[in-house]
Design a protein around this motif. Structure first.
Motif, PDB file in Angstrom:
ATOM      1  N   GLY A 101      23.106  39.417 -17.144  1.00 33.45           N
ATOM      2  CA  GLY A 101      23.446  40.529 -18.099  1.00 33.45           C
ATOM      3  C   GLY A 101      23.591  40.118 -19.476  1.00 33.45           C
ATOM      4  N   GLY A 102      23.372  38.850 -19.998  1.00 37.92           N
ATOM      5  CA  GLY A 102      23.348  38.406 -21.232  1.00 37.92           C
ATOM      6  C   GLY A 102      24.910  37.726 -21.761  1.00 37.92           C
ATOM      7  N   CYS A 103      24.540  36.939 -22.824  1.00 42.95           N
ATOM      8  CA  CYS A 103      25.732  36.379 -23.291  1.00 42.95           C
ATOM      9  C   CYS A 103      26.832  37.265 -23.863  1.00 42.95           C
ATOM     10  CB  CYS A 103      25.239  35.226 -24.177  1.00 42.95           C
ATOM     11  SG  CYS A 103      24.930  33.796 -23.435  1.00 42.95           S
ATOM     12  N   HIS A 104      26.360  38.231 -24.597  1.00 42.36           N
ATOM     13  CA  HIS A 104      27.128  39.268 -25.262  1.00 42.36           C
ATOM     14  C   HIS A 104      27.938  39.996 -24.211  1.00 42.36           C
ATOM     15  CE1 HIS A 104      23.738  41.812 -23.898  1.00 42.36           C
ATOM     16  NE2 HIS A 104      24.285  42.850 -24.240  1.00 42.36           N
ATOM     17  N   ARG A 105      27.654  39.929 -23.124  1.00 39.18           N
ATOM     18  CA  ARG A 105      28.361  40.712 -21.784  1.00 39.18           C
ATOM     19  C   ARG A 105      29.445  39.517 -21.163  1.00 39.18           C
ATOM     20  NH1 ARG A 105      24.818  45.495 -18.916  1.00 39.18           N
ATOM     21  NH2 ARG A 105      24.890  46.886 -20.807  1.00 39.18           N
ATOM     22  N   ALA A 106      28.999  38.413 -21.162  1.00 35.60           N
ATOM     23  CA  ALA A 106      29.653  37.385 -20.705  1.00 35.60           C
ATOM     24  C   ALA A 106      30.886  37.014 -21.839  1.00 35.60           C
ATOM     25  CB  ALA A 106      28.798  35.959 -20.508  1.00 35.60           C
ATOM     26  N   SER A 113      34.496  31.127 -19.128  1.00 34.77           N
ATOM     27  CA  SER A 113      36.014  30.569 -18.906  1.00 34.77           C
ATOM     28  C   SER A 113      36.816  31.142 -20.027  1.00 34.77           C
ATOM     29  CB  SER A 113      36.017  28.967 -19.297  1.00 34.77           C
ATOM     30  OG  SER A 113      35.208  28.734 -20.535  1.00 34.77           O
ATOM     31  N   GLY A 114      36.332  31.601 -21.376  1.00 31.51           N
ATOM     32  CA  GLY A 114      37.217  32.239 -22.098  1.00 31.51           C
ATOM     33  C   GLY A 114      37.794  33.691 -21.762  1.00 31.51           C
ATOM     34  N   SER A 115      37.117  34.137 -20.588  1.00 36.76           N
ATOM     35  CA  SER A 115      37.610  35.431 -20.257  1.00 36.76           C
ATOM     36  C   SER A 115      38.790  35.195 -19.338  1.00 36.76           C
ATOM     37  CB  SER A 115      36.656  36.190 -19.422  1.00 36.76           C
ATOM     38  OG  SER A 115      35.608  36.871 -20.146  1.00 36.76           O
ATOM     39  N   LEU A 116      38.692  34.072 -18.411  1.00 30.63           N
ATOM     40  CA  LEU A 116      39.815  33.715 -17.660  1.00 30.63           C
ATOM     41  C   LEU A 116      41.156  33.380 -18.364  1.00 30.63           C
ATOM     42  CD1 LEU A 116      37.882  31.150 -15.253  1.00 30.63           C
ATOM     43  CD2 LEU A 116      38.578  33.341 -14.558  1.00 30.63           C
ATOM     44  N   LEU A 117      40.848  32.637 -19.628  1.00 35.03           N
ATOM     45  CA  LEU A 117      41.977  32.084 -20.367  1.00 35.03           C
ATOM     46  C   LEU A 117      42.769  33.367 -20.987  1.00 35.03           C
ATOM     47  CD1 LEU A 117      43.461  29.927 -21.729  1.00 35.03           C
ATOM     48  CD2 LEU A 117      42.109  29.652 -23.422  1.00 35.03           C
ATOM     49  N   ARG A 118      41.648  34.365 -21.501  1.00 34.24           N
ATOM     50  CA  ARG A 118      42.050  35.461 -22.271  1.00 34.24           C
ATOM     51  C   ARG A 118      43.185  36.518 -21.204  1.00 34.24           C
ATOM     52  NH1 ARG A 118      37.772  36.904 -23.529  1.00 34.24           N
ATOM     53  NH2 ARG A 118      36.923  38.490 -22.051  1.00 34.24           N
ATOM     54  N   ILE A 141      34.122  23.505 -15.632  1.00 30.35           N
ATOM     55  CA  ILE A 141      33.445  22.638 -16.183  1.00 30.35           C
ATOM     56  C   ILE A 141      31.996  23.066 -16.877  1.00 30.35           C
ATOM     57  CG2 ILE A 141      31.879  20.192 -15.705  1.00 30.35           C
ATOM     58  CD1 ILE A 141      33.784  19.995 -13.134  1.00 30.35           C
ATOM     59  N   GLY A 142      31.717  22.741 -17.941  1.00 29.94           N
ATOM     60  CA  GLY A 142      30.607  23.423 -18.738  1.00 29.94           C
ATOM     61  C   GLY A 142      30.885  24.510 -19.742  1.00 29.94           C
ATOM     62  N   LEU A 143      31.174  24.345 -21.096  1.00 29.66           N
ATOM     63  CA  LEU A 143      31.649  25.107 -22.077  1.00 29.66           C
ATOM     64  C   LEU A 143      30.747  25.620 -22.924  1.00 29.66           C
ATOM     65  CD1 LEU A 143      35.170  23.522 -22.583  1.00 29.66           C
ATOM     66  CD2 LEU A 143      34.683  25.241 -20.796  1.00 29.66           C
ATOM     67  N   GLY A 144      29.356  25.572 -22.624  1.00 28.69           N
ATOM     68  CA  GLY A 144      28.359  26.047 -23.411  1.00 28.69           C
ATOM     69  C   GLY A 144      28.304  27.490 -23.833  1.00 28.69           C
ATOM     70  N   ASN A 145      26.969  28.054 -24.006  1.00 24.22           N
ATOM     71  CA  ASN A 145      26.896  29.296 -24.391  1.00 24.22           C
ATOM     72  C   ASN A 145      27.159  30.331 -23.312  1.00 24.22           C
ATOM     73  OD1 ASN A 145      25.481  28.866 -26.824  1.00 24.22           O
ATOM     74  ND2 ASN A 145      23.460  28.744 -25.949  1.00 24.22           N
ATOM     75  N   VAL A 146      27.042  30.036 -22.092  1.00 20.18           N
ATOM     76  CA  VAL A 146      27.629  30.981 -20.960  1.00 20.18           C
ATOM     77  C   VAL A 146      29.107  30.781 -20.540  1.00 20.18           C
ATOM     78  CG1 VAL A 146      27.220  32.096 -18.931  1.00 20.18           C
ATOM     79  CG2 VAL A 146      25.322  31.649 -20.451  1.00 20.18           C
ATOM     80  N   ILE A 192      38.053  24.855  -3.443  1.00 21.43           N
ATOM     81  CA  ILE A 192      36.824  25.845  -3.553  1.00 21.43           C
ATOM     82  C   ILE A 192      35.915  25.395  -4.689  1.00 21.43           C
ATOM     83  CG2 ILE A 192      35.994  28.142  -3.831  1.00 21.43           C
ATOM     84  CD1 ILE A 192      38.811  29.297  -3.250  1.00 21.43           C
ATOM     85  N   TRP A 193      34.756  25.316  -4.452  1.00 23.29           N
ATOM     86  CA  TRP A 193      33.638  24.933  -5.439  1.00 23.29           C
ATOM     87  C   TRP A 193      32.716  26.262  -6.019  1.00 23.29           C
ATOM     88  CZ3 TRP A 193      28.081  23.602  -4.589  1.00 23.29           C
ATOM     89  CH2 TRP A 193      27.456  23.496  -5.611  1.00 23.29           C
ATOM     90  N   MET A 194      32.853  26.551  -7.046  1.00 25.11           N
ATOM     91  CA  MET A 194      32.065  27.662  -7.398  1.00 25.11           C
ATOM     92  C   MET A 194      30.855  27.565  -8.451  1.00 25.11           C
ATOM     93  SD  MET A 194      35.396  30.231  -7.796  1.00 25.11           S
ATOM     94  CE  MET A 194      34.460  31.590  -8.585  1.00 25.11           C
ATOM     95  N   GLU A 195      29.786  27.473  -8.141  1.00 29.08           N
ATOM     96  CA  GLU A 195      28.646  27.143  -8.793  1.00 29.08           C
ATOM     97  C   GLU A 195      28.178  28.630  -9.428  1.00 29.08           C
ATOM     98  OE1 GLU A 195      26.986  25.351 -10.724  1.00 29.08           O
ATOM     99  OE2 GLU A 195      25.745  24.039  -9.604  1.00 29.08           O
ATOM    100  N   MET A 196      28.478  28.395 -10.715  1.00 31.98           N
ATOM    101  CA  MET A 196      27.901  29.657 -11.619  1.00 31.98           C
ATOM    102  C   MET A 196      26.634  29.255 -12.484  1.00 31.98           C
ATOM    103  SD  MET A 196      31.378  31.429 -12.756  1.00 31.98           S
ATOM    104  CE  MET A 196      30.539  32.981 -12.864  1.00 31.98           C
TER     105      MET A 196
END
Length: 328
Positions: free
Chosen positions: A119-124, A16-21, A6-11, A86-90
């Protein structure tokens, strides 16, 4: 494991893209339907609301802009939480609030983790970001494969809430460093120094830092685009100050940072990129802090790698490993 996000903004969109990929069974939800549609095109399932997400998934990750948003989402998910969930609050949030919400999850039979990133959005975006995780060890071991998919360096910080404390501590350091880099660049320019040379001097010296090697580049480019805005800096600085106040620490620099960014927001707007705080000094001196050859945005040129757990120096685990090596 079925994972909800839940929450598909900048971070959140990048994590979530890494999970999907990487082939994780992913269902997403966001108030922005266009973001959800984009994930659906890429192979993710979508949920109409947080309750459905918690009902259908084993673990639900939230990555939201404020503690209030996390509370709103939790109230919708709570009736669907039971043993095994499980709830994971990122999100970057208040440690007292994450413990309160986590307590509701635990009371319902689920497990709760606060696991903010740094570590920055570019590393996320590349799965190479660092992740802190606060929870019991058994829960950490259950979610470690997910964390190692989204990030590279994974640190188990202790009990629920501990990761959120360390997140705002490290964000405070980054904010202080940003202001000092701004002051250093403007002072160097005022003293007649070439800014390309100044950047390299700072980079190869004891004055370097992650912030300098990333944010100073977009400052000198002029874009100031680090995918992080002044309102978020103000929020995080306030969270750090709250931790200090609760523990009776008489800080001196932190209140100054809060004041500086409050002034920046008043001048330029809360959605202005945070490195643009240098404009306060540019306007005061009449100088433009620009130099050729720097990128408009940061990118991560390191290849994506499976993450690993970082073991704190001096911990029982590192000592056991050292004794094992000695015995060998």
């Amino acid at each position: 494991m079925k994972v909800g996000f839940i929450g598909l903004g900048n971070v959140g969109g990048k994590l979530s893209g890494s999970l999907l990929r990487n082939g994780i069974d992913l269902t997403v939800h966001d108030l922005n339907r266009e973001l959800m549609a984009d994930f659906a095109k890429r192979g993710a399932k979508t949920a109409q609301d947080p309750a459905q997400l918690m009902r259908d998934c084993d673990a639900v990750i939230t990555c939201l802009p404020s503690p209030a948003a996390s509370d709103t989402v939790m109230q919708q998910m709570l009736p669907e939480i039971k043993e095994g969930k499980i709830w994971m609050e990122m999100s970057t949030t208040d440690e007292a609030e994450v413990r309160r919400l986590g307590g509701l999850v635990l009371a319902a039979g689920g497990a709760a983790v606060d696991c903010p990133v740094s570590g920055g959005c570019h590393r996320a975006d590349t799965g190479n970001i660092s992740i802190f995780a606060g929870c019991d060890r058994a829960t950490f071991d259950r979610i470690a494969p997910l964390l190692k998919t989204m990030g590279r360096r994974i640190l188990h910080t202790g009990d629920l809430g501990s990761a959120s404390i360390l997140k705002v501590v490290t964000n405070y350091l980054a904010t202080a460093n940003l202001i000092s880099c701004c002051e250093a660049l403007v002072t160097a320019k005022a003293a007649g120094m070439d800014l390309n040379t100044t950047y390299e001097a700072m980079k190869i010296s004891s004055g370097t830092s992650f912030v300098h090697e990333t944010e100073s580049q977009v400052i000198l480019n002029g874009s100031r685009n680090i995918s992080f805005t002044m309102d978020l800096v103000k929020k995080d600085a306030g969270l750090f100050q709250d931790v200090a106040d609760r523990n009776n620490v008489p800080l001196e620099i932190s209140p100054m940072l809060v004041k500086i960014f409050a002034d920046g927001i008043e001048r330029y707007g809360e959605r202005c990129y945070s490195p643009d705080i240098i404009r306060r000094l540019e306007e005061a001196t009449g100088l433009d802090i620009l130099a050729p050859g720097f990128p408009a945005e940061m990118s991560d040129d390191e290849p994506e790698e499976l993450g690993y757990e970082v073991i704190p120096q001096g911990s029982a685990q590192t000592q056991a490993a050292e004794w094992s090596d000695y015995g060998a």
